[in-house]
Design a protein around this motif. Structure first.
Motif, PDB file in Angstrom:
ATOM      1  N   TRP A 185     100.658  35.857  63.117  1.00  0.00           N
ATOM      2  CA  TRP A 185     101.722  36.001  63.112  1.00  0.00           C
ATOM      3  C   TRP A 185     101.733  37.272  62.740  1.00  0.00           C
ATOM      4  CZ3 TRP A 185     104.694  33.056  64.684  1.00  0.00           C
ATOM      5  CH2 TRP A 185     104.702  31.367  63.878  1.00  0.00           C
ATOM      6  N   ASN A 186     100.873  38.425  64.098  1.00  0.00           N
ATOM      7  CA  ASN A 186     100.449  39.498  64.252  1.00  0.00           C
ATOM      8  C   ASN A 186     101.726  39.829  65.778  1.00  0.00           C
ATOM      9  OD1 ASN A 186      99.560  42.064  65.210  1.00  0.00           O
ATOM     10  ND2 ASN A 186      97.794  42.078  64.420  1.00  0.00           N
ATOM     11  N   TYR A 187     102.437  40.153  65.386  1.00  0.00           N
ATOM     12  CA  TYR A 187     103.323  40.467  66.545  1.00  0.00           C
ATOM     13  C   TYR A 187     102.730  41.535  67.711  1.00  0.00           C
ATOM     14  CZ  TYR A 187     106.484  37.929  63.303  1.00  0.00           C
ATOM     15  OH  TYR A 187     106.518  37.148  62.282  1.00  0.00           O
ATOM     16  N   ASP A 188     102.187  42.711  67.284  1.00  0.00           N
ATOM     17  CA  ASP A 188     101.075  42.935  68.001  1.00  0.00           C
ATOM     18  C   ASP A 188     100.836  42.273  69.027  1.00  0.00           C
ATOM     19  OD1 ASP A 188     102.174  45.396  67.146  1.00  0.00           O
ATOM     20  OD2 ASP A 188     100.379  46.084  65.976  1.00  0.00           O
ATOM     21  N   LEU A 189      99.906  41.725  68.583  1.00  0.00           N
ATOM     22  CA  LEU A 189      98.607  40.405  69.754  1.00  0.00           C
ATOM     23  C   LEU A 189      99.756  40.282  70.464  1.00  0.00           C
ATOM     24  CD1 LEU A 189      96.348  38.858  66.591  1.00  0.00           C
ATOM     25  CD2 LEU A 189      96.172  41.192  68.128  1.00  0.00           C
ATOM     26  N   SER A 190     101.307  39.034  69.648  1.00  0.00           N
ATOM     27  CA  SER A 190     102.030  38.626  70.874  1.00  0.00           C
ATOM     28  C   SER A 190     102.609  39.115  71.819  1.00  0.00           C
ATOM     29  CB  SER A 190     103.403  37.783  70.124  1.00  0.00           C
ATOM     30  OG  SER A 190     103.928  38.398  68.887  1.00  0.00           O
ATOM     31  N   TYR A 191     103.448  40.879  71.460  1.00  0.00           N
ATOM     32  CA  TYR A 191     103.637  41.628  72.092  1.00  0.00           C
ATOM     33  C   TYR A 191     102.250  41.844  73.948  1.00  0.00           C
ATOM     34  CZ  TYR A 191     104.749  46.319  74.480  1.00  0.00           C
ATOM     35  OH  TYR A 191     105.470  47.592  74.823  1.00  0.00           O
ATOM     36  N   GLN A 192     101.291  42.140  72.788  1.00  0.00           N
ATOM     37  CA  GLN A 192     100.129  42.722  74.049  1.00  0.00           C
ATOM     38  C   GLN A 192      99.637  41.763  74.648  1.00  0.00           C
ATOM     39  OE1 GLN A 192      96.802  43.441  71.243  1.00  0.00           O
ATOM     40  NE2 GLN A 192      98.056  45.056  70.339  1.00  0.00           N
ATOM     41  N   GLU A 193      99.956  40.802  74.954  1.00  0.00           N
ATOM     42  CA  GLU A 193      99.382  38.785  75.319  1.00  0.00           C
ATOM     43  C   GLU A 193     100.496  38.864  76.616  1.00  0.00           C
ATOM     44  OE1 GLU A 193      98.293  35.502  77.160  1.00  0.00           O
ATOM     45  OE2 GLU A 193      97.313  37.389  76.063  1.00  0.00           O
ATOM     46  N   ILE A 194     101.715  39.627  76.113  1.00  0.00           N
ATOM     47  CA  ILE A 194     102.849  39.588  77.253  1.00  0.00           C
ATOM     48  C   ILE A 194     102.699  40.389  77.886  1.00  0.00           C
ATOM     49  CG2 ILE A 194     105.442  39.885  78.049  1.00  0.00           C
ATOM     50  CD1 ILE A 194     104.479  37.251  77.063  1.00  0.00           C
ATOM     51  N   VAL A 195     102.543  41.992  77.401  1.00  0.00           N
ATOM     52  CA  VAL A 195     102.013  42.528  78.572  1.00  0.00           C
ATOM     53  C   VAL A 195     101.425  42.355  79.238  1.00  0.00           C
ATOM     54  CG1 VAL A 195     101.374  45.317  78.465  1.00  0.00           C
ATOM     55  CG2 VAL A 195     103.374  44.328  76.724  1.00  0.00           C
ATOM     56  N   ARG A 196     100.008  42.202  78.864  1.00  0.00           N
ATOM     57  CA  ARG A 196      98.659  41.199  79.837  1.00  0.00           C
ATOM     58  C   ARG A 196      99.008  40.681  80.955  1.00  0.00           C
ATOM     59  NH1 ARG A 196      96.113  37.325  80.761  1.00  0.00           N
ATOM     60  NH2 ARG A 196      97.012  35.560  79.155  1.00  0.00           N
ATOM     61  N   ILE A 197     100.412  39.550  80.507  1.00  0.00           N
ATOM     62  CA  ILE A 197     100.297  38.646  81.750  1.00  0.00           C
ATOM     63  C   ILE A 197     101.656  39.576  82.947  1.00  0.00           C
ATOM     64  CG2 ILE A 197     102.183  36.591  81.518  1.00  0.00           C
ATOM     65  CD1 ILE A 197     101.127  35.209  79.128  1.00  0.00           C
ATOM     66  N   LEU A 198     102.341  39.912  82.042  1.00  0.00           N
ATOM     67  CA  LEU A 198     102.928  41.093  83.162  1.00  0.00           C
ATOM     68  C   LEU A 198     102.860  41.747  83.812  1.00  0.00           C
ATOM     69  CD1 LEU A 198     106.591  41.438  80.675  1.00  0.00           C
ATOM     70  CD2 LEU A 198     105.474  40.048  82.627  1.00  0.00           C
ATOM     71  N   LYS A 199     101.293  42.487  83.669  1.00  0.00           N
ATOM     72  CA  LYS A 199     100.325  42.967  84.185  1.00  0.00           C
ATOM     73  C   LYS A 199      99.412  42.712  85.212  1.00  0.00           C
ATOM     74  CE  LYS A 199     100.063  47.471  80.959  1.00  0.00           C
ATOM     75  NZ  LYS A 199      99.312  48.332  80.484  1.00  0.00           N
ATOM     76  N   GLU A 200      99.282  41.656  85.309  1.00  0.00           N
ATOM     77  CA  GLU A 200      98.051  40.964  86.080  1.00  0.00           C
ATOM     78  C   GLU A 200      99.375  39.779  87.199  1.00  0.00           C
ATOM     79  OE1 GLU A 200      96.435  36.898  84.277  1.00  0.00           O
ATOM     80  OE2 GLU A 200      95.131  38.053  83.096  1.00  0.00           O
ATOM     81  N   GLY A 201     100.655  39.558  86.929  1.00  0.00           N
ATOM     82  CA  GLY A 201     102.106  39.627  88.263  1.00  0.00           C
ATOM     83  C   GLY A 201     101.963  38.701  87.903  1.00  0.00           C
ATOM     84  N   THR A 202     102.219  37.974  86.906  1.00  0.00           N
ATOM     85  CA  THR A 202     102.411  36.326  86.779  1.00  0.00           C
ATOM     86  C   THR A 202     103.858  36.511  85.480  1.00  0.00           C
ATOM     87  OG1 THR A 202     100.353  36.042  86.234  1.00  0.00           O
ATOM     88  CG2 THR A 202     102.322  34.277  85.554  1.00  0.00           C
ATOM     89  N   ILE A 203     105.236  35.676  86.052  1.00  0.00           N
ATOM     90  CA  ILE A 203     106.181  35.660  85.836  1.00  0.00           C
ATOM     91  C   ILE A 203     106.905  34.177  85.090  1.00  0.00           C
ATOM     92  CG2 ILE A 203     108.303  36.457  86.505  1.00  0.00           C
ATOM     93  CD1 ILE A 203     106.765  39.021  85.907  1.00  0.00           C
ATOM     94  N   PRO A 204     107.083  34.108  84.155  1.00  0.00           N
ATOM     95  CA  PRO A 204     106.875  33.027  83.411  1.00  0.00           C
ATOM     96  C   PRO A 204     108.611  32.133  84.155  1.00  0.00           C
ATOM     97  CG  PRO A 204     106.068  34.061  82.049  1.00  0.00           C
ATOM     98  CD  PRO A 204     106.234  34.977  83.024  1.00  0.00           C
ATOM     99  N   ASP A 205     108.539  30.909  84.157  1.00  0.00           N
ATOM    100  CA  ASP A 205     110.095  30.367  83.963  1.00  0.00           C
ATOM    101  C   ASP A 205     110.561  30.622  83.059  1.00  0.00           C
ATOM    102  OD1 ASP A 205     110.310  30.454  86.421  1.00  0.00           O
ATOM    103  OD2 ASP A 205     108.406  29.472  87.204  1.00  0.00           O
ATOM    104  N   ALA A 206     109.954  30.740  81.873  1.00  0.00           N
ATOM    105  CA  ALA A 206     110.592  30.245  80.172  1.00  0.00           C
ATOM    106  C   ALA A 206     109.704  30.239  79.722  1.00  0.00           C
ATOM    107  CB  ALA A 206     110.911  28.192  80.399  1.00  0.00           C
ATOM    108  N   ILE A 207     109.354  30.940  78.288  1.00  0.00           N
ATOM    109  CA  ILE A 207     108.962  31.710  77.021  1.00  0.00           C
ATOM    110  C   ILE A 207     109.113  30.788  75.854  1.00  0.00           C
ATOM    111  CG2 ILE A 207     107.150  32.750  76.069  1.00  0.00           C
ATOM    112  CD1 ILE A 207     108.276  35.033  78.729  1.00  0.00           C
ATOM    113  N   ILE A 208     108.907  30.065  75.375  1.00  0.00           N
ATOM    114  CA  ILE A 208     108.740  29.380  74.261  1.00  0.00           C
ATOM    115  C   ILE A 208     108.131  30.616  72.944  1.00  0.00           C
ATOM    116  CG2 ILE A 208     109.068  26.945  72.968  1.00  0.00           C
ATOM    117  CD1 ILE A 208     110.391  26.875  75.075  1.00  0.00           C
TER     118      ILE A 208
END
Length: 335
Positions: A185-208
């Motif tokens: 439950w390290n929220y730095d990791l979840s933050y970093q994962e979304i940053v990685r996804i966004l920098k790749e140019g991928t935009i999800p339609d929804a996030i659970i």
């Protein structure tokens, strides 16, 4: 015997009976760094005290080794029952065996303990949490490309949530195209994962999201990189930050779980088991679950979703959070 002497003997007898009747409940929790667990523990302690018991709380600080050590500490202290919220579903089997060998009841709280001889499992119906997340998200987006940013893989509730999601989504065009497990439950990791996804140019339609704190880290990343874009997001627990985000339009909904009832009922069950008494399950959903050791008696409390339309009724009127804390300076305008 004089009246005064009789009163003294009676008083001493009552004191002795009260001392004999006083029980101690041990609680082992993986971490108190999460708002949700702090609330649970406070409610639990107050309820046990109402029932003339006392509580020893052990906080493992997200360490499997420390949690096992602390369980042995509670065993050595001679507690009358133990309630455990395991960090890892498979990590405390040996400790539970030693505890049960001494005749001490063990309750698994909100996370199932696997491959262990536990007496009772008390939880929110996490499959239903997943079903609500899917069905409510389907009302908010027609997009097919969904991402899951969950908690740790070893948290069995994440498995149950995924089963609930799959049950709803399998008959729709939407699908989970990426799943990330937030270790510890390290929220730095979840933050970093979304940053990685966004920098790749991928935009999800929804996030659970696995809980509201994970959702908060996702919202922070989106606010930094795409401040003008809204992606439907949900979490669970109805944390105060999530409720604030919901009324601000940053988070679409959360899954509210009857935490007060769960914590109080866990306290009641722990005290009754410690005293060798029957547990009351009337008007509750009871369905056993196999934890790899046996079919474990399980009580499932029902969750519900919270959005901007029902937040006043479910969260504020129930006293879970105040209007001032949810709406801030605008609370008077909402009531």
């Amino acid at each position: 015997m004089s009246c005064a002497k009789q009163q003294k003997v009676s008083s001493e007898k009552k004191h002795s009976e009260a001392s004999q009747d006083r029980i101690t409940i041990g609680v082992s929790i993986d971490t108190l760094a999460i708002e949700r667990w702090q609330r649970d523990i406070d409610i639990f302690i107050n309820k046990v005290r109402e029932m003339r018991g006392q509580v020893i709380v052990q906080n493992a600080g997200n360490s499997i080794e420390e949690q096992n050590r602390q369980l042995m500490y509670l065993l050595d202290k001679g507690v009358d029952a133990i309630v455990v919220l395991p960090k890892d579903a498979n990590s405390i089997t040996e400790s539970v065996q030693k505890i049960k060998a001494k005749g001490i009841p063990v309750i698994s709280y909100d996370r199932l303990t696997l491959n262990a001889d536990i007496d009772l499992y008390l939880t929110i119906d996490s499959e239903k949490v997943g079903e609500y997340m899917a069905s409510e998200m389907l009302r908010r987006t027609t997009g097919r490309n969904w991402y899951c940013i969950l908690g740790p893989k070893e948290d069995y509730n994440m498995t149950l949530i995924q089963e609930g999601l799959d049950r709803i989504l399998r008959t729709t065009s939407a699908h989970i195209s990426h799943t990330f497990y937030t270790e510890g439950w390290n929220y730095d990791l979840s933050y970093q994962e979304i940053v990685r996804i966004l920098k790749e140019g991928t935009i999800p339609d929804a996030i659970i999201c696995g809980n509201d704190a994970v959702a908060a880290s996702v919202i922070q990343a989106l606010s930094r990189y795409y401040p003008e874009m809204h992606i439907p997001i949900c979490g669970q627990d109805a944390d105060i930050a999530a409720c604030q985000y919901i009324v601000q339009g940053k988070q679409d909904f959360t899954i509210y779980k009857p935490i007060i009832r769960l914590a109080e009922y866990a306290a009641e069950c722990a005290v009754h088991l410690a005293r060798g008494e029957e547990i009351e399950t009337e008007n509750l959903k009871v369905r056993p679950i196999n934890n790899g050791y046996a079919n474990i008696n399980t009580v499932w409390l029902e969750p519900t979703y919270v959005d901007k339309y029902n937040i006043d009724k479910l969260i504020i009127e129930s006293g879970f959070h105040s209007a001032a804390s949810v709406y801030g300076d605008n609370s008077s305008e909402q009531n």
